[in-house]
Design a protein around this motif. Structure first.
Motif, PDB file in Angstrom:
ATOM      1  N   GLN A 191       0.837  -1.198   0.000  1.00 16.15           N
ATOM      2  CA  GLN A 191       0.000   0.000   0.000  1.00 16.15           C
ATOM      3  C   GLN A 191       0.877   1.255   0.000  1.00 16.15           C
ATOM      4  O   GLN A 191       2.034   1.216   0.422  1.00 16.15           O
ATOM      5  CB  GLN A 191      -0.935  -0.001   1.215  1.00 16.15           C
ATOM      6  CG  GLN A 191      -1.870  -1.187   1.278  1.00 16.15           C
ATOM      7  CD  GLN A 191      -2.691  -1.347   0.015  1.00 16.15           C
ATOM      8  OE1 GLN A 191      -3.179  -0.366  -0.550  1.00 16.15           O
ATOM      9  NE2 GLN A 191      -2.849  -2.583  -0.454  1.00 16.15           N
ATOM     10  N   CYS A 200      -0.892   4.988   4.429  1.00 18.99           N
ATOM     11  CA  CYS A 200      -1.963   4.052   4.765  1.00 18.99           C
ATOM     12  C   CYS A 200      -1.994   3.824   6.277  1.00 18.99           C
ATOM     13  O   CYS A 200      -0.952   3.682   6.923  1.00 18.99           O
ATOM     14  CB  CYS A 200      -1.733   2.730   4.034  1.00 18.99           C
ATOM     15  SG  CYS A 200      -3.014   1.486   4.306  1.00 18.99           S
ATOM     16  N   TRP A 228      -8.498   6.681  -0.682  1.00 15.98           N
ATOM     17  CA  TRP A 228      -7.733   7.146   0.472  1.00 15.98           C
ATOM     18  C   TRP A 228      -8.620   7.217   1.726  1.00 15.98           C
ATOM     19  O   TRP A 228      -8.245   6.715   2.795  1.00 15.98           O
ATOM     20  CB  TRP A 228      -7.118   8.522   0.182  1.00 15.98           C
ATOM     21  CG  TRP A 228      -5.797   8.387  -0.500  1.00 15.98           C
ATOM     22  CD1 TRP A 228      -5.532   8.543  -1.827  1.00 15.98           C
ATOM     23  CD2 TRP A 228      -4.550   8.026   0.113  1.00 15.98           C
ATOM     24  NE1 TRP A 228      -4.211   8.309  -2.082  1.00 15.98           N
ATOM     25  CE2 TRP A 228      -3.578   7.994  -0.909  1.00 15.98           C
ATOM     26  CE3 TRP A 228      -4.174   7.727   1.419  1.00 15.98           C
ATOM     27  CZ2 TRP A 228      -2.241   7.668  -0.654  1.00 15.98           C
ATOM     28  CZ3 TRP A 228      -2.847   7.421   1.673  1.00 15.98           C
ATOM     29  CH2 TRP A 228      -1.900   7.386   0.656  1.00 15.98           C
ATOM     30  N   HIS A 243      -7.912   3.467   2.850  1.00 12.32           N
ATOM     31  CA  HIS A 243      -6.627   3.598   3.538  1.00 12.32           C
ATOM     32  C   HIS A 243      -6.771   4.107   4.971  1.00 12.32           C
ATOM     33  O   HIS A 243      -5.974   3.746   5.847  1.00 12.32           O
ATOM     34  CB  HIS A 243      -5.694   4.513   2.752  1.00 12.32           C
ATOM     35  CG  HIS A 243      -5.229   3.932   1.451  1.00 12.32           C
ATOM     36  ND1 HIS A 243      -4.706   2.666   1.332  1.00 12.32           N
ATOM     37  CD2 HIS A 243      -5.225   4.446   0.189  1.00 12.32           C
ATOM     38  CE1 HIS A 243      -4.389   2.416   0.078  1.00 12.32           C
ATOM     39  NE2 HIS A 243      -4.706   3.485  -0.640  1.00 12.32           N
TER      40      HIS A 243
END
Length: 325
Positions: free
Chosen positions: A19, A23, A272, A276
């Motif tokens: 990632q 993250c 995001w 994340h």
């Protein structure tokens, strides 16, 4: 969770295999138990206790748009179906409601299983697509289990700021993919004298609801069904780093996508925020009355509450959101 949460700088966050830098997978895990709440963990007891300080005059505004306002939903979604059932045949004088909705076709919270990493087929904290589909893991009922979403909300009224800064000009179209840079968000916050605090619910007005309320039928169909261009925050690394630096517990807006849509290949705020960081995204909120009240009071912060629908394993929910001044 009641302890204060300390974030490293974006570039100092521990790397997550496979990632991008930044993250937050694993960051909110506790004693080996995988977290399912993401940045809602920022709504600590201390943050929530301070939020009622925003209540000064008792004025309250609901931020939900009518469930049936989008007549022409895109992406294969159905419009709201509302049936009023007469209870006469059951031996009573009265009525029931029957509702059939897709939670994406009016004001909603996107839950953490709504939109995944498109290349990896994963969701927040590494949840695999098949597990997201077949289990209740990370459903929106987890938000209800923790008591809903309560905190301090702030309105970034970008549309009013833009119109004040460009007198006599029409603002960018609400059904264009116009990207709003964070430099302009900072200008709005400065003009409003609004301070961002960790745990805030960030809400931005860009004009989609106002456009839809004023548009004729053909134009509404063009904007919500025939094409999928949406005004919103710019999808780029600057926006990602800015949002991370503010540590919002949730974000919301009055558009269909929050960020500008379509998004570029190299950056998608939905990935995001939802994937994340585990940050709920509110979309299609009616911010018109809220905007007027903020202007009237010259104050763009307020007590915020939201009680999502308690559906086990839910993907999204009407926000049932209130701003209280």
């Amino acid at each position: 969770m009641s302890k204060k949460i300390i974030f490293p700088a974006f570039d100092d966050l521990p790397a997550v295999v496979g990632q991008p830098q930044g993250c937050l997978w694993g960051f909110f895990d506790n004693d080996g138990e995988k977290d399912e709440l993401g940045t809602l963990n920022l709504l600590t007891n201390e943050i929530v206790k301070k939020a009622p300080e925003e209540i000064q005059i008792g004025k309250h505004i609901q931020l939900d748009w009518p469930l049936n306002n989008i007549e022409f939903p895109g992406f294969g979604r159905i419009p709201c179906q509302h049936n009023i059932k007469d209870l006469g045949p059951e031996g009573f004088i009265g009525h029931d409601d029957e509702l059939y909705i897709n939670t994406q076709t009016s004001s909603q919270w996107d839950g953490l299983k709504h939109f995944g990493l498109q290349k990896d087929g994963m969701y927040y904290n590494g949840l695999q697509h098949e597990n997201a589909t077949n289990t209740g893991i990370m459903g929106t009922h987890k938000w209800c289990d923790r008591g809903g979403i309560i905190g301090r909300g702030i309105l970034v009224d970008w549309l009013s700021w833009w119109e004040n800064s460009h007198p006599g000009q029409d603002p960018p179209s609400a059904i264009s993919s116009h990207p709003v840079p964070v430099s302009e968000v900072e200008e709005v916050l400065k003009a409003q004298r609004t301070e961002c605090r960790p745990g805030d619910i960030f809400i931005m007005r860009t004009g989609f609801v106002r456009w839809h309320n004023a548009a004729n039928v053909a134009t509404r169909k063009l904007g919500t069904y025939d094409q999928h261009h949406m005004i919103g925050l710019a999808n780029n690394e600057e926006t990602v780093r800015w949002l991370y630096s503010k540590h919002f517990s949730a974000v919301a807006g009055d558009t269909m996508g929050f960020e500008a849509w379509p998004y570029p290949k190299d950056c998608c705020l939905h990935e995001w925020l939802l994937c994340h960081w585990g940050t709920p995204i509110g979309e299609l909120w009616d911010l018109e009355a809220l905007s007027e009240e903020c202007k009237s009071q010259q104050r763009w912060s307020f007590f915020f509450s939201s009680a999502p629908l308690r559906v086990q394993g839910g993907i999204a929910s009407p926000p049932n959101a209130l701003a209280v001044f």
